[in-house]
Scaffold this motif. Structure first.
Motif, PDB file in Angstrom:
ATOM      1  N   SER A  32      35.343  32.096  24.281  1.00 22.43           N
ATOM      2  CA  SER A  32      36.760  32.243  23.972  1.00 22.43           C
ATOM      3  C   SER A  32      37.397  30.895  23.654  1.00 22.43           C
ATOM      4  O   SER A  32      38.155  30.755  22.687  1.00 22.43           O
ATOM      5  CB  SER A  32      37.478  32.907  25.150  1.00 22.43           C
ATOM      6  N   THR A  60      40.447  35.694  22.639  1.00 26.84           N
ATOM      7  CA  THR A  60      39.728  36.360  23.724  1.00 26.84           C
ATOM      8  C   THR A  60      38.621  37.265  23.199  1.00 26.84           C
ATOM      9  O   THR A  60      37.757  37.695  23.974  1.00 26.84           O
ATOM     10  CB  THR A  60      40.694  37.201  24.594  1.00 26.84           C
ATOM     11  N   LEU A  61      38.642  37.564  21.889  1.00 24.47           N
ATOM     12  CA  LEU A  61      37.566  38.369  21.312  1.00 24.47           C
ATOM     13  C   LEU A  61      36.219  37.671  21.447  1.00 24.47           C
ATOM     14  O   LEU A  61      35.171  38.302  21.328  1.00 24.47           O
ATOM     15  CB  LEU A  61      37.865  38.660  19.835  1.00 24.47           C
ATOM     16  N   LEU A 118      35.000  36.834  24.092  1.00 22.44           N
ATOM     17  CA  LEU A 118      34.359  37.436  25.262  1.00 22.44           C
ATOM     18  C   LEU A 118      33.804  38.824  24.974  1.00 22.44           C
ATOM     19  O   LEU A 118      32.995  39.337  25.749  1.00 22.44           O
ATOM     20  CB  LEU A 118      35.375  37.543  26.413  1.00 22.44           C
ATOM     21  N   MET A 119      34.260  39.450  23.867  1.00 22.02           N
ATOM     22  CA  MET A 119      33.898  40.842  23.595  1.00 22.02           C
ATOM     23  C   MET A 119      32.890  40.974  22.456  1.00 22.02           C
ATOM     24  O   MET A 119      31.877  41.673  22.578  1.00 22.02           O
ATOM     25  CB  MET A 119      35.172  41.632  23.256  1.00 22.02           C
ATOM     26  N   SER A 151      28.352  37.534  23.391  1.00 21.23           N
ATOM     27  CA  SER A 151      29.369  37.209  24.388  1.00 21.23           C
ATOM     28  C   SER A 151      28.726  36.593  25.631  1.00 21.23           C
ATOM     29  O   SER A 151      27.808  37.177  26.213  1.00 21.23           O
ATOM     30  CB  SER A 151      30.119  38.489  24.780  1.00 21.23           C
ATOM     31  N   THR A 193      35.182  43.565  30.756  1.00 21.34           N
ATOM     32  CA  THR A 193      35.360  42.424  29.858  1.00 21.34           C
ATOM     33  C   THR A 193      36.726  42.456  29.195  1.00 21.34           C
ATOM     34  O   THR A 193      37.363  41.409  29.018  1.00 21.34           O
ATOM     35  CB  THR A 193      34.243  42.392  28.799  1.00 21.34           C
ATOM     36  N   GLU A 244      39.458  39.630  29.585  1.00 17.15           N
ATOM     37  CA  GLU A 244      40.152  39.035  28.446  1.00 17.15           C
ATOM     38  C   GLU A 244      41.637  38.836  28.757  1.00 17.15           C
ATOM     39  O   GLU A 244      42.230  37.824  28.382  1.00 17.15           O
ATOM     40  CB  GLU A 244      40.012  39.929  27.216  1.00 17.15           C
ATOM     41  N   GLN A 275      42.516  35.687  30.498  1.00 19.08           N
ATOM     42  CA  GLN A 275      42.509  34.456  29.723  1.00 19.08           C
ATOM     43  C   GLN A 275      43.909  34.034  29.273  1.00 19.08           C
ATOM     44  O   GLN A 275      44.136  32.869  28.931  1.00 19.08           O
ATOM     45  CB  GLN A 275      41.612  34.622  28.485  1.00 19.08           C
ATOM     46  N   ASN A 281      42.930  30.217  28.149  1.00 21.67           N
ATOM     47  CA  ASN A 281      43.383  30.094  26.769  1.00 21.67           C
ATOM     48  C   ASN A 281      44.780  29.477  26.689  1.00 21.67           C
ATOM     49  O   ASN A 281      45.118  28.831  25.698  1.00 21.67           O
ATOM     50  CB  ASN A 281      43.375  31.463  26.078  1.00 21.67           C
ATOM     51  N   MET A 328      45.887  44.721  25.031  1.00 21.95           N
ATOM     52  CA  MET A 328      44.623  44.803  25.777  1.00 21.95           C
ATOM     53  C   MET A 328      44.691  45.872  26.860  1.00 21.95           C
ATOM     54  O   MET A 328      43.693  46.561  27.125  1.00 21.95           O
ATOM     55  CB  MET A 328      44.288  43.441  26.385  1.00 21.95           C
TER      56      MET A 328
END
Length: 437
Positions: A116, A150-151, A153-154, A158, A369, A373, A376, A384, A410
């Motif tokens: 991320s 944060t994507l 992490l997905m 990842s 996850t 996110e 973050q 982040n 989210m």
């Protein structure tokens, strides 16, 4: 010693260590040592050596430093600049304009990074000056970048899925595949929000670039070819069953080195910095995983995870109620711990609960996850937010407020996963049912 007293000792000692600034991995080991020596009444030395070696020598874990190194190499290339040049002609005419480059750029880079922070920094250092120059709303630029990053992490590969898979001993390849559709759906939700904001906002007045014809757009798309090729090599090799996650990571490192060399970015200094950056990050994560493995052993000796799972079972929560409780739990935990620490710290207790409730552990990996996110971009520890503050020099409160709509999206995504679990389970099911996959 009864389970309630053991629980109080574990939690109190853990928070004392974390609050005093001790590294997370060492804190976990310290709590485990106390648990085995004082609560379980066993010798801890031999157990510590065996469990830490076992947790650190896993072949599956090899993918982690390789993917981190790949991201570190790409961070030092002109990838973000090239992505902006390739994407902007196609996205500039959509409602929301070039703000979509934040989202699509993060989605694309997430598919070759897995981090991320690396996604945010790489895309942000190019897109923020360009979007500011074109008079896009600052809060929208900041919020979409913080949220879309944060994507990392997905979207596979990842790092969070690697840590989760190693922690509960599940297939990392299946976790990668499971996260693909939810990651793309979440990116589309972000883009819908940006488009909707542009259509209804009375203050929307960006400076538009000169229109390009289709030939010019296609010519500019050549800048996307290197990253698309890298995505095909890394992700495609896993989907096609050609490579395991570790082998795909090795392909990714080679591809990143070739890309950096082709762009003239592969200097000796950049190579050393990327290697040392990967070593530092990998060592930090490995220490946390080793500490978590030792803590899981200590909890097993005390019977604490099963006791807590049995206690929660007496509440007779439905599957939805259990997921809502875990949703709130991880959101609160994420305000104080980073995502990897949240996963490894809780899985010894949470895993028996979700298995007893009949929840698919691959699906739950995607669900948790998404919740991680959110952490973050939630103060006070949202990582982040700190990275974004370094890029923009805005106060933390401003960045958190700008990212709030992305946080709510989210939350919506978490509910969509509950309502439509096939988003995360369909591709892994196809993989399992495909011969020789």
């Amino acid at each position: 010693m009864d389970q309630l007293t053991a629980s109080i000792i574990f939690i109190t000692f853990l928070f004392v260590l974390l609050g005093s600034g001790v590294w997370v991995g060492l804190s976990l080991m310290g709590v485990a040592f106390v648990g085995i020596e004082l609560i379980a009444g066993r010798a801890s030395g031999g157990a510590m050596i065996n469990i830490i070696w076992g947790a650190s020598s896993s072949w599956t874990l090899t993918a982690l430093p390789l993917f981190i190194w790949m991201g570190e190499i790409l961070f030092r290339t002109r990838l973000s600049e090239d992505m902006f040049k390739g994407l902007s002609p196609w996205l500039g005419r959509l409602p929301g304009g070039l703000v979509h480059t934040n989202i699509v750029g993060c989605t694309v880079f997430a598919a070759v990074s897995g981090s991320s922070a690396a996604t945010l920094t790489t895309v942000g250092r190019m897109s923020i000056p360009e979007l500011r120059k074109r008079n896009y709303p600052e809060h929208l630029v900041v919020g979409t970048l913080a949220g879309a990053a944060t994507l990392g992490l997905m979207i596979p590969p990842s790092l969070m899925f690697i840590v989760y898979g190693v922690t509960i001993n599940e297939s990392i390849r299946e976790l990668f595949i499971a996260g693909t559709i939810p990651g793309l759906v979440l990116a589309c939700l972000f883009m819908l929000y940006v488009g909707g904001y542009a259509l209804i906002s009375k203050k929307w007045n960006p400076i538009e670039d000169e229109r390009m014809n289709i030939k010019q757009k296609l010519w500019n798309s050549r800048f996307l070819l290197p990253v698309i090729a890298l995505i095909v090599v890394v992700i495609g090799s896993m989907y096609a069953g050609i490579a395991t996650a570790t082998e795909a990571a090795a392909f990714g490192v080679i591809g990143a080195l070739v890309l950096a060399a082709a762009q003239g970015s592969l200097t000796l200094y950049a190579f050393k910095e990327s290697l040392m950056g990967a070593v530092r990050t990998s060592a930090m994560i490995a220490l946390i995983l080793a500490g978590a493995a030792f803590l899981s052993l200590a909890m097993g000796y005390t019977g604490l995870p099963r006791a807590l799972a049995d206690t929660i079972a007496t509440f007779e929560l439905s599957r939805f109620e259990l997921l809502m409780a875990l949703l709130v739990f991880y959101i609160v935990l994420g305000c104080f711990l980073d995502g990897i620490s949240s996963i490894v710290l809780t899985m010894a207790i949470v895993e028996p609960m979700i298995r007893d409730a009949g929840i698919d552990v691959i699906w739950f990996g995607v669900f948790v996850t998404v919740v991680i996110e959110m952490a973050q971009i939630t103060p006070p520890i949202g990582f982040n937010l700190f990275v974004m503050q370094g890029l923009t020099k805005h106060p933390m409160s401003y960045i958190a407020k700008a990212a709030l709509p992305m946080f709510l999206i989210m939350v919506l995504m978490a509910f969509l996963l509950i309502a439509f679990p096939e988003m995360a389970t369909w591709l892994p099911d196809v993989l399992r049912n495909t011969p020789n996959a």
